[in-house]
Design a protein around this motif. Structure first.
Motif, mmCIF file in Angstrom:
data_model
loop_
_atom_site.group_PDB
_atom_site.id
_atom_site.type_symbol
_atom_site.label_atom_id
_atom_site.label_comp_id
_atom_site.label_asym_id
_atom_site.label_seq_id
_atom_site.Cartn_x
_atom_site.Cartn_y
_atom_site.Cartn_z
ATOM 1 N N UNK A 1 0.917 -1.180 0.429
ATOM 2 C CA UNK A 1 0.093 -0.350 0.059
ATOM 3 C C UNK A 1 0.251 1.076 0.088
ATOM 4 N N UNK A 2 0.038 2.408 -0.480
ATOM 5 C CA UNK A 2 1.153 3.841 -1.544
ATOM 6 C C UNK A 2 1.218 4.478 -0.011
ATOM 7 N N UNK A 3 0.874 3.952 1.796
ATOM 8 C CA UNK A 3 1.010 5.274 3.401
ATOM 9 C C UNK A 3 2.204 4.131 3.852
ATOM 10 N N UNK A 4 2.696 2.337 2.941
ATOM 11 C CA UNK A 4 3.502 2.187 3.827
ATOM 12 C C UNK A 4 5.166 2.095 2.849
ATOM 13 N N UNK A 5 4.288 1.986 2.029
ATOM 14 C CA UNK A 5 5.469 3.122 0.918
ATOM 15 C C UNK A 5 6.294 4.108 1.457
ATOM 16 N N UNK A 6 5.872 4.958 1.796
ATOM 17 C CA UNK A 6 6.295 6.273 1.382
ATOM 18 C C UNK A 6 6.289 6.451 3.323
ATOM 19 N N UNK A 7 5.681 6.408 4.404
ATOM 20 C CA UNK A 7 6.095 6.585 5.638
ATOM 21 C C UNK A 7 6.721 5.118 6.404
ATOM 22 N N UNK A 8 6.767 4.166 5.602
ATOM 23 C CA UNK A 8 8.104 3.060 6.328
ATOM 24 C C UNK A 8 9.274 3.203 4.874
ATOM 25 N N UNK A 9 8.536 2.350 4.315
ATOM 26 C CA UNK A 9 9.876 1.924 3.593
ATOM 27 C C UNK A 9 11.121 3.042 2.486
ATOM 28 N N UNK A 10 10.609 3.928 2.028
ATOM 29 C CA UNK A 10 11.495 6.061 1.198
ATOM 30 C C UNK A 10 12.228 5.952 2.323
ATOM 31 N N UNK A 11 11.354 6.313 4.183
ATOM 32 C CA UNK A 11 12.907 6.795 4.494
ATOM 33 C C UNK A 11 13.880 5.945 4.858
ATOM 34 N N UNK A 12 13.890 4.151 4.509
ATOM 35 C CA UNK A 12 14.479 3.148 4.768
ATOM 36 C C UNK A 12 16.032 3.001 3.376
ATOM 37 N N UNK A 13 14.940 3.584 2.308
ATOM 38 C CA UNK A 13 15.493 3.550 1.197
ATOM 39 C C UNK A 13 16.513 4.644 1.076
ATOM 40 N N UNK A 14 15.629 6.102 1.405
ATOM 41 C CA UNK A 14 16.902 7.576 1.455
ATOM 42 C C UNK A 14 17.846 6.832 2.510
#
Length: 540
Positions: free
Chosen positions: A355-368
């Motif tokens: 889900x988009x909310x999990x991507x942006x809240x949890x995984x995007x910060x990790x990828x950054x």
């Protein structure tokens, strides 16, 4: 159902009937009959004009009354309505809203044709309000909690009033509340506990925060007495936390969704010391919730009780399969919503489309922080093509402009496990397997992002497929063994009801209570209290 009424209710019925039987509304003496009728109908027209349904109803009747006359039919309608009002508290409705004594005082005070016309319309208004309250609930669910997405099956107010006029009045009013066995059992338990309160309740609370098996003393005696009063222990003189008390504690734990170990630890003691008033509030809330769901559930349906952490398949009113579940975590943005839909298919060896909310809240910060993190997930573009993360500068993006999706291919480690059960809905909620099996052994199981995880997903699938496959196990396993994603349609869609019941009964009528893990029932009770709902008896 009259046998369920306490003496006070039966006495009030007698009072209402004695009054209404002799109630005759007379026009003011000395006024010409034609003028009386004209004044009455004019008053009806003016009073009804403020409500579209009432205006349509009386317009079709040329503004004649249905309550105010001297005919046996009008008298029977008044009789039935005031009797229903006297019973409103048994349904957990706002008693002051339907106070028979107040209505009778208003009837007595209506002396002129104009006053009688206004009272005629007021009785119809009260009837429609009562009908809606007792049939589909006092509250609007989303106004209490916006995660209660329940679509209440409201009936037409005008059709309800017209139906009443065409039917036996008392029979029509008796048929308005939900006819489900659960509503009847909850009402019976409400009346039983209210009677118990008047007899002194469950006695003093247990002063100890925890008790050990084998201990003795005043706190053990208080525990013993409370368990006896609750019905979990036969009368005994024991003053020691012995085998009989262990067995009683286990019964209590079973009825309250606790770990069944027979030990009176802090969690068990908190539930044992919960007051009768609190338990009665839970029952009243459950009755309101049952009214919100006052429609056919489906001969076969899936019943997910979030507060019970369970998911069941029900066939013709009987639970034929049940399993433990994990629900959404307590954080507001992860709680599981309540709604009903239809399960249309299952997916074996599913991919997880994050889900988009999990991507942006949890995984995007990790990828950054590290572009090689979350390697179990594929990053895909708008056309579904895999993106080489080595070529992406993740620091350029935020939650609003991140252009990619993420997907986890089928595998044993997939977040959805090896099967998911789909009832497509706008909330992106479904039932599924999980690799995190350890969570199912916990007493409180609120850990997911909102979807419902099942402890026995394969058995759940077999039970669903049994009505359309001669060998449901073999069919399912054959699809599973391919390792490829496979959609399996259900020949007949199955209704799914995600509910939240902290008070409910089982098929034997045994009363069950669960913790209010999301605080929703507390908010519902507070809202009911603001509307005027009160408990019939107040003690600890």
């Amino acid at each position: 159902m009259s046998s369920l009424y306490p003496l006070s209710a039966r006495t009030s019925f007698s009072f209402v009937l004695a009054f209404v039987s002799g109630l005759v509304l007379l026009f003011t003496a000395g006024t010409p009959a034609t003028a009386q009728v004209t004044a009455f109908r004019q008053a009806v027209a003016e009073a009804a004009a403020r409500d579209e349904d009432l205006a349509a109803f009386y317009r079709a009747r040329e503004f004649q009354g249905i309550w105010s006359g001297q005919s046996p039919e009008d008298q029977a309608r008044r009789n039935a309505l005031l009797t229903a009002f006297a019973d409103a508290s048994n349904h957990g409705l706002p008693t002051a809203r339907y106070d028979p004594a107040q209505v009778m005082a208003q009837l007595r005070a209506a002396r002129t044709p104009a006053e009688q016309g206004q009272m005629e319309v007021e009785l119809s208004r009260l009837f429609m309000q009562y009908a809606r309250d007792v049939q589909t609930g006092v509250l609007v669910p989303r106004e209490v909690d916006n995660l209660i997405k329940r679509e209440v099956p409201y009936r037409s107010r005008l059709e309800t009033l017209e139906g009443f006029l065409a039917a036996n009045p008392a029979g029509y009013l008796r048929a308005l509340p939900p006819s489900s066995p659960e509503y009847t059992r909850l009402m019976r338990e409400k009346l039983r506990l209210e009677s118990l309160v008047r007899q002194g309740g469950w006695g003093p609370q247990v002063s100890a925060s925890a008790l050990e098996i084998g201990s003795s003393g005043p706190a053990v005696v208080a525990l013993r007495n409370r368990l006896i009063a609750m019905g979990f222990l036969d009368r005994t003189a024991t003053q020691t936390y012995d085998a009989t008390i262990v067995a009683a504690v286990q019964k209590f734990q079973q009825a309250n969704g606790l770990a069944v170990d027979g030990e009176a630890g802090p969690g068990t003691m908190r539930e044992i010391n919960t007051s009768l008033n609190t338990r009665l509030q839970s029952i009243v809330v459950a009755m309101e919730r049952e009214r919100w769901l006052n429609r056919p559930l489906g001969d076969r349906h899936v019943w997910v009780n979030l507060a019970d952490f369970s998911a069941s398949i029900v066939d013709d009113g009987r639970v034929t399969f049940s399993t433990r579940s994990v629900i959404g975590a307590g954080d507001r943005d992860r709680q599981s919503p309540e709604f009903s839909d239809e399960m249309e298919f299952m997916v074996i060896n599913p991919s997880w489309y994050v889900p988009r909310s999990i991507i942006t809240k949890e995984y995007l910060p990790q990828l950054q922080r590290n572009r090689n993190s979350v390697r179990h997930l594929e990053i895909t573009d708008s056309r579904g093509r895999t993106v080489n993360r080595a070529n992406v500068d993740f620091s350029r993006f935020n939650a609003r402009n991140f252009p990619y999706a993420m997907r986890q291919p089928p595998s044993q480690r997939n977040a959805l496990g090896l099967v998911k059960f789909m009832f497509p809905n706008q909330y992106n909620i479904y039932l599924h397997d999980t690799p995190a099996k350890n969570l199912f052994s916990r007493e409180v199981r609120a850990y997911s992002h909102g979807c419902i995880r099942l402890n026995d997903p394969f058995d759940f699938a077999y039970a669903l497929l049994a009505v359309q496959e001669s060998d449901p196990v073999g069919f399912f396993q054959a699809q599973l063994n391919t390792g490829r994603e496979a959609r399996v349609n259900l020949d007949t869609p199955v209704p799914v009801h995600l509910v939240y019941r902290t008070a409910f009964t089982n098929v034997t009528g045994s009363l069950q209570f669960r913790r209010d893990v999301y605080g929703r029932d507390g908010r519902i009770w507070n809202a009911l209290a603001r509307e005027g709902v009160v408990l019939n008896a107040l003690q600890g």
